[in-house]
Motif scaffolding. Sequence first.
Motif, mmCIF file in Angstrom:
data_model
loop_
_atom_site.group_PDB
_atom_site.id
_atom_site.type_symbol
_atom_site.label_atom_id
_atom_site.label_comp_id
_atom_site.label_asym_id
_atom_site.label_seq_id
_atom_site.Cartn_x
_atom_site.Cartn_y
_atom_site.Cartn_z
ATOM 1 N N SER A 28 0.874 -1.141 -0.012
ATOM 2 C CA SER A 28 0.071 -0.026 -0.187
ATOM 3 C C SER A 28 0.820 1.226 -0.112
ATOM 4 O O SER A 28 1.819 1.236 0.736
ATOM 5 N N ARG A 29 0.479 2.177 -0.721
ATOM 6 C CA ARG A 29 1.419 3.496 -0.977
ATOM 7 C C ARG A 29 0.683 4.480 -0.272
ATOM 8 O O ARG A 29 -0.473 4.623 -0.217
ATOM 9 N N THR A 30 1.650 5.303 0.309
ATOM 10 C CA THR A 30 1.179 6.505 0.879
ATOM 11 C C THR A 30 1.675 7.878 0.235
ATOM 12 O O THR A 30 2.559 7.744 -0.494
ATOM 13 N N ARG A 31 1.006 8.843 0.439
ATOM 14 C CA ARG A 31 1.824 10.181 -0.198
ATOM 15 C C ARG A 31 2.185 10.978 0.930
ATOM 16 O O ARG A 31 1.498 11.198 2.032
ATOM 17 N N TYR A 32 3.364 11.339 0.908
ATOM 18 C CA TYR A 32 4.113 12.167 1.695
ATOM 19 C C TYR A 32 3.651 13.669 1.682
ATOM 20 O O TYR A 32 3.388 14.322 0.661
ATOM 21 N N ARG A 33 3.048 13.884 2.892
ATOM 22 C CA ARG A 33 2.395 15.263 2.779
ATOM 23 C C ARG A 33 3.024 16.218 4.019
ATOM 24 O O ARG A 33 2.696 15.772 5.088
#
Length: 117
Positions: A28-33
């Motif tokens: 599962s990929r997350t987005r850097y925020r």
Amino acid sequence: SGALGLPLLGAGAAFAVAGLTLGGRRVSRTRYRPDPWTGPEWLTVASGLIAAGAFVITGARSPAALAPSVAPLVVPPLPALAAVGALLAVLPAWLTPRPAPGHGTVHSGQPAAREPV
């Protein structure tokens, strides 16, 4: 022999692509925020810049003040501007809030629990 090299290279490449494709389905990929900067972050940057500026100005005014002699060994003079700069550099230690729990640090002193593999 050379006749087996090309087919084995092709088979190896096919297995590599298949492995990456099948393995990538479970990830599962997350987005850097990044968090937006607020007052404490800007205060930290400003105090560092002011402290650095104070030392640069002190060094420009009297270079010997920031490079004390060791022969003879004497207590070096403490320029007032450099002292103020050093005090401003530690100001964020008291004026910035503690990080919110759950931002990647373990607060209990115990290592983070690992899931079984």
